[in-house]
Design a protein around this motif. Structure first.
Motif, PDB file in Angstrom:
ATOM      1  N   ARG A 163     -82.586   9.136 -35.970  1.00  0.00           N
ATOM      2  CA  ARG A 163     -82.517   7.770 -35.419  1.00  0.00           C
ATOM      3  C   ARG A 163     -83.908   7.192 -35.188  1.00  0.00           C
ATOM      4  NH1 ARG A 163     -77.792   7.781 -30.779  1.00  0.00           N
ATOM      5  NH2 ARG A 163     -76.009   8.173 -32.139  1.00  0.00           N
ATOM      6  N   ILE A 167     -85.565   3.911 -37.095  1.00  0.00           N
ATOM      7  CA  ILE A 167     -86.119   2.748 -36.396  1.00  0.00           C
ATOM      8  C   ILE A 167     -87.562   2.496 -36.838  1.00  0.00           C
ATOM      9  CG2 ILE A 167     -86.829   1.888 -34.125  1.00  0.00           C
ATOM     10  CD1 ILE A 167     -84.416   3.408 -32.950  1.00  0.00           C
ATOM     11  N   THR A 171     -88.751  -0.979 -38.479  1.00  0.00           N
ATOM     12  CA  THR A 171     -89.642  -1.873 -37.730  1.00  0.00           C
ATOM     13  C   THR A 171     -91.097  -1.737 -38.145  1.00  0.00           C
ATOM     14  OG1 THR A 171     -89.915  -0.233 -35.962  1.00  0.00           O
ATOM     15  CG2 THR A 171     -88.092  -1.815 -35.748  1.00  0.00           C
TER      16      THR A 171
END
Length: 524
Positions: A163, A167, A171
């Protein structure tokens, strides 16, 4: 969906037949199912299987984890908590980091963040594969306890790494302070939610007027609610199911009736039998979809990358196993450890070799989004999928097929038990009978003198308490008793057929009693 129903039905029948074959030829069924799925996937008229990762995470994973938590011993987990925690968290992180650096260095276009993403996907060994393979060989209790405990937790730690890496790719940045807070919440929140939901269901079982059927339905619902509740607040659903499952397993005799426990075991074994079979068959069937998306990289290079990552995983786990032993031997000089004796070189080698990957890795890879938030294609998604598939396939085939042979060629030292399991079982059986007899004579002496049934029970316990090892039921006696039980069944069935006015439910009760008697033979 209805058009494909006959295919799915035949798939389940094929799984049953293949597992029967696997048991016959002494091969772990996950290996055979993956190979069968691969072969089936090349048949032209077979529909292309699209595996929705949410189906794996939300339909398959909760009950499989929950059933595993009920089967593991909390006492053994706590005894080996240090090595279990180190393999489930520290080794998983080090494995992901090793994969990240190797992928970044050897695979073109792979950034360090993408390497960590791949590492998070392939780092957790599969619990089902190890369990299925270890069924065919005798291993020390401590080894099986460590592997069972690790398998309950490593999925959670690897998915947390996955996870965070996801991310960071989406990003383009990674904030350590936010990651630390998020990691803490995933751990604490997941465990806390699992315990709270487990406590609520425990009270529901205990105080609501449920019967065995209702209790079984509630146990099936429980892991899904734990998982969904934790995921809804962005904590670890895996840890929620594991912690809640361990709580309920440890307290099962306080809130479930004997009927619910007895019947629930059969239901859960059948359910997980089907789910485990399906997930490994789906791995093999997923090949066409995975290879179809492989663009920009030739097949031979992609296979080479998969082999490279597999070697990193195998070597890294073996090194970690020996490292854990060295750290334990050093730590015993400063703290109390579960066992200060050296296990030698054999046990770490076997632990290191039990690193087969499975369906959680495939589901994680499939859950990578097709596009980034800005609309561009997710970098290296198809290659990550393919490498994951190669890792699963190679670890299942190479390690899965060789592990039983390795264990037989390298006898493991049994540092725990001086008596065999059968000797310990019958010793406790005699002690239990003596304890029951003492309690009966001490607290119910008046009833014992007046009730013939209690006198008969006392005589039975006296016989059990005084039985010697050479008086235990021999295999020949078991065969005779089994034949008598079969004759009784035939007599009951014939009687039911001949007497039309006889209530068949009464016959069925007698048949159930005979089934229980036959089941007890496995404990004699």
């Amino acid at each position: 969906m209805l058009e494909s129903f006959p295919f799915y039905l035949s798939l389940i029948v094929a799984i049953v037949l293949l597992i029967m074959l696997a048991n016959k030829i002494k091969v772990a069924y996950p290996v055979l199912l993956v190979i069968a799925g691969l072969i089936i996937s090349f048949i032209p008229w077979i529909p292309t299987m699209h595996i929705d990762p949410e189906i794996i995470f939300f339909i398959f994973l909760p009950p499989l984890l929950y059933e595993a938590a009920w089967g593991v011993s909390w006492k053994e987990m706590w005894r080996w908590r240090r090595i279990i925690a180190s393999f489930a968290f520290v080794v998983v992180f080090l494995t992901a980091m090793s994969v990240a650096f190797v992928a970044n260095h050897f695979i073109p276009g792979f950034s360090l963040v993408l390497g960590f993403l791949l590492g998070g996907i392939v780092s957790p060994p599969d619990a089902v594969s190890s369990g299925a393979i270890l069924r065919f060989v005798k291993v020390p209790k401590r080894l099986s306890s460590i592997l069972e405990g690790e398998s309950l937790l490593n999925d959670a730690s690897s998915l947390i790494i996955f996870r965070f890496a996801l991310i960071a790719v989406a990003t383009g940045q990674f904030v350590w302070s936010e990651a630390a807070l998020s990691f803490s919440w995933m751990l604490i929140g997941g465990i806390g939610i699992g315990l709270v939901v487990g406590w609520i269901f425990m009270k529901a079982h205990k105080y609501l007027p449920t019967d065995a059927n209702m209790d079984i339905v509630l146990t099936i619902v429980t892991p899904y609610i734990m998982y969904l509740a934790a995921e809804e607040v962005h904590s670890s659903g895996v840890l929620a199911v594991v912690s809640g499952g361990l709580l309920l397993s440890n307290k099962r005799h306080h809130f479930l009736s004997s009927s619910s426990r007895l019947r629930g075991v059969n239901v859960w074994q059948s359910l997980c039998f089907v789910l485990n079979g399906l997930v490994f068959m789906l791995i093999g069937l997923a090949l066409p979809e995975i290879t179809a998306g492989l663009e920009g990289v030739n097949l031979s290079s992609a296979i080479g990358y998969g082999v490279l990552i597999t070697v990193v995983l195998i070597v890294g786990r073996i090194i970690s196993a020996y490292g854990a032993v060295v750290i334990t031997l050093i730590a015993r000089n400063f703290i109390t450890v579960a066992d200060a004796r050296s296990p030698g070189y054999k046990v770490p080698l076997i632990i290191g070799w039990t690193g087969m990957r499975g369906v959680v890795s495939l589901a994680a890879a499939l859950s990578i989004p097709l596009h980034l938030p800005d609309g561009t294609a997710f970098p290296q998604r198809n290659l990550i999928l393919f490498i994951t598939f190669i890792v699963i396939l190679l670890t299942l085939l190479v390690q899965g097929l060789s592990l039983p042979y390795l264990i037989k060629k390298i006898p493991l030292p049994n540092l725990d038990e001086t008596l065999s399991d059968e000797e310990v079982y019958h010793t406790i059986r005699k002690q239990l009978a003596a304890h029951a007899l003492t309690h009966l004579k001490t607290n119910y002496s008046v009833q014992l003198s007046n009730q013939p049934v209690l006198q008969q029970m006392a005589r039975k316990w006296e016989q059990n308490a005084g039985i010697t090892d050479d008086e235990l039921m021999a295999e020949e006696c078991k065969l005779v008793y089994l034949d008598i039980l079969n004759q009784q069944r035939e007599w009951l069935i014939q009687k039911n057929n001949n007497e039309q006015t006889l209530d068949e439910e009464i016959i069925r009760k007698h048949l159930r009693y005979l089934d229980m008697e036959e089941e007890k033979l496995s404990f004699l």
